[in-house]
Design a protein around this motif. Structure first.
Motif, PDB file in Angstrom:
ATOM      1  N   PHE A  75     100.803 -12.474 -18.446  1.00  0.00           N
ATOM      2  CA  PHE A  75     100.670 -12.538 -16.988  1.00  0.00           C
ATOM      3  C   PHE A  75      99.632 -13.594 -16.605  1.00  0.00           C
ATOM      4  N   GLY A  76     100.008 -14.510 -15.727  1.00  0.00           N
ATOM      5  CA  GLY A  76      99.088 -15.579 -15.315  1.00  0.00           C
ATOM      6  C   GLY A  76      98.899 -16.544 -16.470  1.00  0.00           C
ATOM      7  N   CYS A  77     100.040 -17.015 -17.023  1.00  0.00           N
ATOM      8  CA  CYS A  77      99.986 -17.778 -18.287  1.00  0.00           C
ATOM      9  C   CYS A  77      99.399 -19.173 -18.109  1.00  0.00           C
ATOM     10  N   GLY A  78      99.404 -19.710 -16.873  1.00  0.00           N
ATOM     11  CA  GLY A  78      98.910 -21.075 -16.658  1.00  0.00           C
ATOM     12  C   GLY A  78      99.679 -22.055 -17.538  1.00  0.00           C
ATOM     13  N   LYS A  79      98.983 -23.031 -18.105  1.00  0.00           N
ATOM     14  CA  LYS A  79      99.654 -24.049 -18.922  1.00  0.00           C
ATOM     15  C   LYS A  79     100.091 -23.512 -20.285  1.00  0.00           C
ATOM     16  N   TYR A 125      98.789 -22.513 -23.257  1.00  0.00           N
ATOM     17  CA  TYR A 125      98.359 -22.834 -24.628  1.00  0.00           C
ATOM     18  C   TYR A 125      98.400 -21.564 -25.496  1.00  0.00           C
ATOM     19  N   LEU A 126      97.911 -20.467 -24.888  1.00  0.00           N
ATOM     20  CA  LEU A 126      97.802 -19.237 -25.682  1.00  0.00           C
ATOM     21  C   LEU A 126      99.165 -18.565 -25.836  1.00  0.00           C
ATOM     22  N   THR A 127     100.029 -18.741 -24.843  1.00  0.00           N
ATOM     23  CA  THR A 127     101.383 -18.172 -24.937  1.00  0.00           C
ATOM     24  C   THR A 127     102.146 -18.885 -26.058  1.00  0.00           C
ATOM     25  N   GLY A 154     106.243 -15.761 -20.087  1.00  0.00           N
ATOM     26  CA  GLY A 154     105.004 -16.169 -19.423  1.00  0.00           C
ATOM     27  C   GLY A 154     105.282 -16.169 -17.931  1.00  0.00           C
ATOM     28  N   LEU A 155     104.424 -15.536 -17.157  1.00  0.00           N
ATOM     29  CA  LEU A 155     104.638 -15.451 -15.705  1.00  0.00           C
ATOM     30  C   LEU A 155     103.474 -16.132 -14.996  1.00  0.00           C
ATOM     31  N   ASP A 156     103.781 -16.905 -13.988  1.00  0.00           N
ATOM     32  CA  ASP A 156     102.708 -17.525 -13.202  1.00  0.00           C
ATOM     33  C   ASP A 156     103.220 -17.813 -11.796  1.00  0.00           C
ATOM     34  N   LEU A 157     102.265 -17.897 -10.874  1.00  0.00           N
ATOM     35  CA  LEU A 157     102.603 -18.174  -9.469  1.00  0.00           C
ATOM     36  C   LEU A 157     103.054 -19.612  -9.262  1.00  0.00           C
ATOM     37  N   LYS A 158     102.603 -20.519 -10.154  1.00  0.00           N
ATOM     38  CA  LYS A 158     102.763 -21.947  -9.858  1.00  0.00           C
ATOM     39  C   LYS A 158     104.048 -22.526 -10.431  1.00  0.00           C
ATOM     40  N   GLU A 159     104.853 -23.064  -9.522  1.00  0.00           N
ATOM     41  CA  GLU A 159     106.160 -23.589  -9.910  1.00  0.00           C
ATOM     42  C   GLU A 159     106.048 -24.762 -10.890  1.00  0.00           C
ATOM     43  N   ASP A 187     104.928 -13.386  -8.935  1.00  0.00           N
ATOM     44  CA  ASP A 187     103.655 -12.683  -8.783  1.00  0.00           C
ATOM     45  C   ASP A 187     103.709 -11.422  -9.650  1.00  0.00           C
ATOM     46  N   ILE A 188     102.610 -11.146 -10.334  1.00  0.00           N
ATOM     47  CA  ILE A 188     102.552  -9.965 -11.208  1.00  0.00           C
ATOM     48  C   ILE A 188     102.964  -8.714 -10.417  1.00  0.00           C
ATOM     49  N   VAL A 189     102.469  -8.631  -9.195  1.00  0.00           N
ATOM     50  CA  VAL A 189     102.707  -7.454  -8.367  1.00  0.00           C
ATOM     51  C   VAL A 189     104.205  -7.192  -8.173  1.00  0.00           C
ATOM     52  N   THR A 248      96.824 -10.787 -20.502  1.00  0.00           N
ATOM     53  CA  THR A 248      96.438 -11.391 -19.230  1.00  0.00           C
ATOM     54  C   THR A 248      95.052 -12.018 -19.409  1.00  0.00           C
ATOM     55  N   LEU A 249      95.053 -13.339 -19.438  1.00  0.00           N
ATOM     56  CA  LEU A 249      93.832 -14.057 -19.780  1.00  0.00           C
ATOM     57  C   LEU A 249      93.371 -14.890 -18.593  1.00  0.00           C
ATOM     58  N   HIS A 250      92.238 -14.514 -18.056  1.00  0.00           N
ATOM     59  CA  HIS A 250      91.643 -15.235 -16.937  1.00  0.00           C
ATOM     60  C   HIS A 250      92.546 -15.267 -15.708  1.00  0.00           C
ATOM     61  N   ALA A 251      93.339 -14.220 -15.497  1.00  0.00           N
ATOM     62  CA  ALA A 251      94.119 -14.147 -14.250  1.00  0.00           C
ATOM     63  C   ALA A 251      93.141 -13.739 -13.147  1.00  0.00           C
ATOM     64  N   CYS A 252      93.319 -14.315 -11.970  1.00  0.00           N
ATOM     65  CA  CYS A 252      92.260 -14.209 -10.961  1.00  0.00           C
ATOM     66  C   CYS A 252      92.157 -12.813 -10.344  1.00  0.00           C
ATOM     67  N   ASN A 253      90.915 -12.442 -10.051  1.00  0.00           N
ATOM     68  CA  ASN A 253      90.558 -11.254  -9.277  1.00  0.00           C
ATOM     69  C   ASN A 253      91.443 -10.041  -9.580  1.00  0.00           C
ATOM     70  N   ASN A 254      92.178  -9.525  -8.567  1.00  0.00           N
ATOM     71  CA  ASN A 254      92.954  -8.301  -8.753  1.00  0.00           C
ATOM     72  C   ASN A 254      94.240  -8.500  -9.543  1.00  0.00           C
ATOM     73  N   ALA A 255      94.572  -9.750  -9.862  1.00  0.00           N
ATOM     74  CA  ALA A 255      95.762  -9.982 -10.695  1.00  0.00           C
ATOM     75  C   ALA A 255      95.590  -9.240 -12.019  1.00  0.00           C
ATOM     76  N   THR A 256      94.361  -9.182 -12.525  1.00  0.00           N
ATOM     77  CA  THR A 256      94.104  -8.442 -13.772  1.00  0.00           C
ATOM     78  C   THR A 256      94.411  -6.959 -13.572  1.00  0.00           C
TER      79      THR A 256
HETATM   80  C1  LIG Z   1      92.616 -19.521 -14.907  1.00  0.00           C
HETATM   81  S1  LIG Z   1      94.319 -19.605 -15.146  1.00  0.00           S
HETATM   82  C2  LIG Z   1      94.468 -18.964 -16.777  1.00  0.00           C
HETATM   83  C3  LIG Z   1      95.628 -19.501 -17.545  1.00  0.00           C
HETATM   84  C4  LIG Z   1      95.816 -18.935 -18.949  1.00  0.00           C
HETATM   85  N1  LIG Z   1      96.075 -17.530 -18.957  1.00  0.00           N
HETATM   86  C5  LIG Z   1      94.610 -19.250 -19.820  1.00  0.00           C
HETATM   87  O1  LIG Z   1      93.792 -18.358 -20.073  1.00  0.00           O
HETATM   88  O2  LIG Z   1      94.496 -20.380 -20.271  1.00  0.00           O
HETATM   89  C6  LIG Z   1      94.889 -18.278 -14.146  1.00  0.00           C
HETATM   90  C7  LIG Z   1      96.367 -18.337 -13.858  1.00  0.00           C
HETATM   91  O3  LIG Z   1      96.767 -17.099 -13.297  1.00  0.00           O
HETATM   92  C8  LIG Z   1      97.750 -17.351 -12.329  1.00  0.00           C
HETATM   93  N2  LIG Z   1      97.776 -16.203 -11.408  1.00  0.00           N
HETATM   94  C9  LIG Z   1      96.788 -15.749 -10.591  1.00  0.00           C
HETATM   95  N3  LIG Z   1      97.185 -14.687  -9.889  1.00  0.00           N
HETATM   96  C10 LIG Z   1      98.466 -14.432 -10.261  1.00  0.00           C
HETATM   97  C11 LIG Z   1      99.432 -13.452  -9.896  1.00  0.00           C
HETATM   98  N4  LIG Z   1      99.153 -12.511  -9.002  1.00  0.00           N
HETATM   99  N5  LIG Z   1     100.648 -13.489 -10.473  1.00  0.00           N
HETATM  100  C12 LIG Z   1     100.957 -14.453 -11.409  1.00  0.00           C
HETATM  101  N6  LIG Z   1     100.066 -15.413 -11.794  1.00  0.00           N
HETATM  102  C13 LIG Z   1      98.845 -15.397 -11.241  1.00  0.00           C
HETATM  103  C14 LIG Z   1      97.274 -18.648 -11.673  1.00  0.00           C
HETATM  104  O4  LIG Z   1      98.340 -19.327 -11.026  1.00  0.00           O
HETATM  105  C15 LIG Z   1      96.717 -19.424 -12.858  1.00  0.00           C
HETATM  106  O5  LIG Z   1      97.667 -20.291 -13.415  1.00  0.00           O
END
Ligand SMILES: C[S@@+](CC[C@H](N)C(=O)[O-])C[C@H]1O[C@@H](n2cnc3c(N)ncnc32)[C@H](O)[C@@H]1O
Length: 387
Positions: A182-186, A188-190, A209-214, A238-240, A253-261
């Protein structure tokens, strides 16, 4: 292929780069993995065995004959899989209970190789050896040399895989292992996870891998396609709102922002996943909520309050998972000098005593005057009114 002959040939040839024996035959095996590498000790070609027992490494240096005898015995009695790299080939082997050896062999090229005893730390994915996804993602050059500016990322990927390796009970994996990042970003870890399961452990794995960014998702899907990684898919969302089509074994879920975790943890609980690996990122919610008269001096200063609220947030997440039957350990993910957001929450479904956990949870919330929490509201919405 004959087992004894195979290992004797590999070891006497002296082109070995590394071996990793994994996947213990019995759950109760104390030793979960053995790493073997050749080293020169007082100018003698020697095989160094590193056995991982209770997350500690024990070393033994053996001659070629002794090493062959030991690894043959270990493969017959204790381990099902062995991954071998020589200077020209890579072997993914399985050894049956009866000692039957089956191997997939691939030609490879090692850029440079040193036998020096003080070689740098052994990584699960080593430097100076070509690794397709690390080349594709620009961490290594085409010869397998890690770029200097990418060394932290390289170390982080390896550290993550070490944690994964120390967490999963491979014995109990039936069929394909299903993971969502969840929140895979680019990613690397996935990609690292996929490579580890598929290429190193030789296990069936399906990863989303799921992320908000297209743009990020498009990039990851293109990369996965270029690499020919089957069953690694990236989805924008969105995870939700995400719902899984099949049973999931592990949530990352690595470094997903705020309540996304929090949302990711609730999904993991809802799907009853066996493993959760979560490194929280920014934790804003509790900053405006924590309150305790005795600890007022710690809440007066924004800097201290911010760190405190992060710790309170993560402690509550641990208690939430305990409540839901998970045994939780906290481990340091990357060294503190790189980022203070370095605590990994490692949850394993164990059927813990939830009554005791619930009391702890409620006491902790009361102490900090915490109410109206996202994790609870989301849990109630997704799973049912428990909080
Ligand atoms: C800081 S990056 C971390 C990327 C990767 N997990 C890492 O550790 O290298 C956080 C990612 O979480 C995604 N993200 C944040 N909130 C999210 C949500 N509610 N659903 C899906 N992705 C989310 C953001 O778009 C961003 O790409």
């Amino acid at each position: 292929m004959e087992l004894n002959q195979f290992f004797e040939d590999i070891l006497t040839d002296k082109t070995l780069v590394s071996m990793v024996a994994s996947n213990p035959r019995k759950k109760q095996n104390e030793c979960k993995r053995i790493n073997i590498k050749p080293v020169l000790i007082r100018n003698q070609y020697t095989l160094q065995f590193e056995s991982l027992i209770n997350n500690k490494a024990f070393h033994e240096n053996l001659s070629v004959d002794e090493a062959a005898e030991k690894i043959i015995e270990d493969m017959r009695a204790n381990f099902k899989n062995i991954y071998i790299k020589t200077q020209n080939h890579e072997y993914q082997c399985m050894v049956s209970k009866k000692g039957k050896l089956t191997c997939k062999k691939k030609e490879i090229e090692i850029a440079s190789f040193s036998l020096s005893h003080d070689r740098k730390k052994d990584y699960i994915i080593p430097d100076n050896e070509k690794c397709d996804f690390l080349i594709e993602l620009g961490v290594m050059d085409d010869n397998g040399k890690v770029y200097k500016k990418k060394y932290d990322k390289f170390r982080q990927i390896n550290k993550f895989l070490e944690i994964v390796d120390g967490t999963i009970d491979y014995e109990n994996i039936n069929g394909s292992f299903k993971i969502i990042d969840f929140g895979c970003g680019k990613a690397y870890l996935t990609f690292g996870l996929y490579y580890y399961f598929h290429n190193i452990l030789n296990k069936d794995v399906e990863i989303i891998g799921l992320d908000l960014k297209e743009d990020v998702i498009d990039f990851c899907n293109r990369t996965s396609e270029n690499l020919g990684y089957e069953n690694l898919e990236f989805i924008k969302g969105d995870i939700v709102d995400f719902d899984s089509r099949s049973d999931i074994d592990m949530i990352v879920t690595l470094h997903a922002c705020n309540n996304a975790t929090d949302a990711a943890l609730v999904k993991a609980v809802k799907w009853n996943v066996d493993y959760i690996l979560s490194v929280p990122c920014c934790q804003h919610e509790f900053f405006n909520k924590i309150d305790n008269a005795c600890l007022a001096p710690m809440i007066e200063h924004g800097l201290i309050k911010e760190r405190l609220s992060s710790m309170v947030t993560d402690t509550l997440r641990v208690l939430y998972l305990n409540n839901e039957g998970y045994e939780v350990k906290l481990v340091e993910f990357v060294a503190m000098e790189h980022t203070p957001k370095n605590i990994m929450i490692k949850g394993v479904k164990k059927g813990m005593d939830v009554n005791a956990a619930k009391m702890k949870y409620n006491k902790f919330k009361k102490f900090w005057n915490l109410d109206d929490l996202f994790i609870e509201k989301y849990h109630n919405e997704e799973i049912g009114n428990e909080y």
